[in-house]
Motif scaffolding. Structure first.
Motif, PDB file in Angstrom:
ATOM      1  N   TYR A 142    -106.904 -76.546 -51.633  1.00  0.00           N
ATOM      2  CA  TYR A 142    -107.043 -76.327 -50.296  1.00  0.00           C
ATOM      3  C   TYR A 142    -106.763 -77.718 -49.522  1.00  0.00           C
ATOM      4  O   TYR A 142    -106.560 -78.820 -49.842  1.00  0.00           O
ATOM      5  CB  TYR A 142    -108.636 -76.157 -50.411  1.00  0.00           C
ATOM      6  CG  TYR A 142    -109.426 -77.423 -50.748  1.00  0.00           C
ATOM      7  CD1 TYR A 142    -110.036 -78.434 -49.772  1.00  0.00           C
ATOM      8  CD2 TYR A 142    -109.638 -77.799 -52.234  1.00  0.00           C
ATOM      9  CE1 TYR A 142    -110.697 -79.567 -50.310  1.00  0.00           C
ATOM     10  CE2 TYR A 142    -110.580 -78.741 -52.485  1.00  0.00           C
ATOM     11  CZ  TYR A 142    -111.023 -79.671 -51.563  1.00  0.00           C
ATOM     12  OH  TYR A 142    -111.501 -80.959 -51.952  1.00  0.00           O
ATOM     13  N   HIS A 143    -106.687 -77.244 -48.206  1.00  0.00           N
ATOM     14  CA  HIS A 143    -106.255 -78.497 -47.192  1.00  0.00           C
ATOM     15  C   HIS A 143    -107.340 -79.501 -47.014  1.00  0.00           C
ATOM     16  O   HIS A 143    -108.476 -78.740 -46.636  1.00  0.00           O
ATOM     17  CB  HIS A 143    -105.755 -77.732 -45.944  1.00  0.00           C
ATOM     18  CG  HIS A 143    -104.508 -77.177 -45.935  1.00  0.00           C
ATOM     19  ND1 HIS A 143    -103.403 -77.559 -46.152  1.00  0.00           N
ATOM     20  CD2 HIS A 143    -104.577 -75.742 -46.232  1.00  0.00           C
ATOM     21  CE1 HIS A 143    -102.313 -76.637 -46.090  1.00  0.00           C
ATOM     22  NE2 HIS A 143    -103.128 -75.637 -46.421  1.00  0.00           N
ATOM     23  N   PRO A 174    -105.173 -82.072 -42.725  1.00  0.00           N
ATOM     24  CA  PRO A 174    -104.641 -80.838 -43.237  1.00  0.00           C
ATOM     25  C   PRO A 174    -103.373 -80.879 -43.848  1.00  0.00           C
ATOM     26  O   PRO A 174    -103.063 -80.035 -44.590  1.00  0.00           O
ATOM     27  CB  PRO A 174    -104.586 -80.128 -41.749  1.00  0.00           C
ATOM     28  CG  PRO A 174    -105.195 -80.901 -40.915  1.00  0.00           C
ATOM     29  CD  PRO A 174    -105.303 -82.448 -41.567  1.00  0.00           C
ATOM     30  N   GLY A 175    -102.520 -82.178 -43.648  1.00  0.00           N
ATOM     31  CA  GLY A 175    -101.368 -82.084 -44.364  1.00  0.00           C
ATOM     32  C   GLY A 175    -101.435 -82.329 -45.910  1.00  0.00           C
ATOM     33  O   GLY A 175    -100.465 -81.995 -46.774  1.00  0.00           O
ATOM     34  N   LEU A 176    -102.499 -82.609 -46.598  1.00  0.00           N
ATOM     35  CA  LEU A 176    -102.720 -83.334 -47.913  1.00  0.00           C
ATOM     36  C   LEU A 176    -103.504 -82.084 -48.383  1.00  0.00           C
ATOM     37  O   LEU A 176    -104.372 -81.387 -48.026  1.00  0.00           O
ATOM     38  CB  LEU A 176    -103.486 -84.170 -47.684  1.00  0.00           C
ATOM     39  CG  LEU A 176    -102.882 -85.806 -47.257  1.00  0.00           C
ATOM     40  CD1 LEU A 176    -103.864 -86.909 -47.431  1.00  0.00           C
ATOM     41  CD2 LEU A 176    -101.568 -85.736 -48.100  1.00  0.00           C
ATOM     42  N   LEU A 198    -117.460 -73.482 -45.947  1.00  0.00           N
ATOM     43  CA  LEU A 198    -116.996 -75.010 -46.231  1.00  0.00           C
ATOM     44  C   LEU A 198    -115.399 -75.103 -45.011  1.00  0.00           C
ATOM     45  O   LEU A 198    -114.834 -74.428 -44.849  1.00  0.00           O
ATOM     46  CB  LEU A 198    -116.349 -75.003 -47.386  1.00  0.00           C
ATOM     47  CG  LEU A 198    -117.214 -74.893 -48.662  1.00  0.00           C
ATOM     48  CD1 LEU A 198    -116.772 -75.110 -50.153  1.00  0.00           C
ATOM     49  CD2 LEU A 198    -118.414 -76.103 -48.456  1.00  0.00           C
ATOM     50  N   ASP A 199    -115.148 -76.475 -44.924  1.00  0.00           N
ATOM     51  CA  ASP A 199    -114.212 -76.847 -43.851  1.00  0.00           C
ATOM     52  C   ASP A 199    -112.936 -76.785 -44.367  1.00  0.00           C
ATOM     53  O   ASP A 199    -111.758 -76.439 -43.659  1.00  0.00           O
ATOM     54  CB  ASP A 199    -114.760 -78.097 -43.358  1.00  0.00           C
ATOM     55  CG  ASP A 199    -116.017 -78.306 -42.495  1.00  0.00           C
ATOM     56  OD1 ASP A 199    -116.186 -77.204 -41.978  1.00  0.00           O
ATOM     57  OD2 ASP A 199    -116.178 -79.428 -42.343  1.00  0.00           O
ATOM     58  N   GLY A 200    -112.527 -76.969 -45.620  1.00  0.00           N
ATOM     59  CA  GLY A 200    -111.196 -76.922 -46.323  1.00  0.00           C
ATOM     60  C   GLY A 200    -110.660 -75.579 -46.229  1.00  0.00           C
ATOM     61  O   GLY A 200    -111.278 -74.873 -47.019  1.00  0.00           O
ATOM     62  N   LYS A 201    -109.430 -75.365 -45.570  1.00  0.00           N
ATOM     63  CA  LYS A 201    -109.091 -74.114 -45.529  1.00  0.00           C
ATOM     64  C   LYS A 201    -108.107 -73.823 -47.162  1.00  0.00           C
ATOM     65  O   LYS A 201    -107.643 -74.719 -47.492  1.00  0.00           O
ATOM     66  CB  LYS A 201    -107.730 -74.203 -44.504  1.00  0.00           C
ATOM     67  CG  LYS A 201    -107.175 -72.822 -44.210  1.00  0.00           C
ATOM     68  CD  LYS A 201    -106.112 -72.471 -43.254  1.00  0.00           C
ATOM     69  CE  LYS A 201    -105.485 -71.424 -43.262  1.00  0.00           C
ATOM     70  NZ  LYS A 201    -104.213 -71.304 -42.386  1.00  0.00           N
ATOM     71  N   LEU A 202    -108.274 -72.544 -47.522  1.00  0.00           N
ATOM     72  CA  LEU A 202    -107.670 -72.173 -49.033  1.00  0.00           C
ATOM     73  C   LEU A 202    -106.128 -72.255 -48.683  1.00  0.00           C
ATOM     74  O   LEU A 202    -105.701 -71.907 -47.882  1.00  0.00           O
ATOM     75  CB  LEU A 202    -108.377 -71.250 -49.487  1.00  0.00           C
ATOM     76  CG  LEU A 202    -109.904 -70.992 -49.819  1.00  0.00           C
ATOM     77  CD1 LEU A 202    -110.067 -69.630 -50.183  1.00  0.00           C
ATOM     78  CD2 LEU A 202    -110.012 -72.072 -50.885  1.00  0.00           C
ATOM     79  N   HIS A 203    -105.646 -72.973 -49.822  1.00  0.00           N
ATOM     80  CA  HIS A 203    -104.183 -72.921 -49.798  1.00  0.00           C
ATOM     81  C   HIS A 203    -103.696 -71.768 -50.718  1.00  0.00           C
ATOM     82  O   HIS A 203    -102.878 -70.885 -50.741  1.00  0.00           O
ATOM     83  CB  HIS A 203    -103.456 -74.324 -50.101  1.00  0.00           C
ATOM     84  CG  HIS A 203    -101.943 -74.338 -50.318  1.00  0.00           C
ATOM     85  ND1 HIS A 203    -101.535 -74.084 -51.636  1.00  0.00           N
ATOM     86  CD2 HIS A 203    -100.970 -74.333 -49.340  1.00  0.00           C
ATOM     87  CE1 HIS A 203    -100.246 -74.040 -51.330  1.00  0.00           C
ATOM     88  NE2 HIS A 203     -99.740 -74.208 -50.194  1.00  0.00           N
TER      89      HIS A 203
END
Length: 87
Positions: free
Chosen positions: A20-21, A26-28, A57-62
Motif C-alpha cells: 500500500y501507498h 504516496p510515492g513509497l 484506512l488512509d493507505g491506498k492499496l497498490h
C-alpha cells in the motif's frame, strides 16, 4: 475449536502480502502481511478485510499477493501384513 471446525469445512491457511501507498509519502510503498483461515478461491474473509481497509484506512492499496494451503489433509494409510502383540 472454531479453527478446527473451519478447517474441516475446507478453510485453508491464507497469507496475503498487501502493498500500500504510505499516506504521508504516496510515492513509497509499505508491506503488510495478513494471515487467517479463508475459503479458496473466493477468499471471503480476505475480501472483507480489504473492503474494511479501503473504507477505513488512509493507505491506498497498490497490490495483494495471496498464498493458500490446506492444513488438514488426508493422512497416508497403509495396511500391514502382520500383527504383533505384547503380553
Amino acid at each position: 475449536m472454531a479453527s478446527l471446525s473451519l478447517q474441516l469445512r475446507d478453510y485453508r491457511l491464507t497469507v496475503a502480502e498487501i502493498l500500500y501507498h504510505m499516506p504521508d509519502h504516496p510515492g513509497l510503498l509499505q508491506s503488510y502481511i495478513w494471515q487467517d483461515l479463508d475459503l479458496a478461491p473466493r477468499y471471503p474473509v480476505l475480501r472483507k478485510f480489504l473492503t474494511f481497509w479501503e473504507r477505513e484506512l488512509d493507505g491506498k492499496l497498490h497490490s495483494v499477493k495471496v498464498a493458500s494451503n490446506s492444513i488438514i489433509t488426508p493422512s497416508e494409510c497403509r495396511f500391514v501384513d502382520g500383527e504383533l502383540k505384547l503380553h
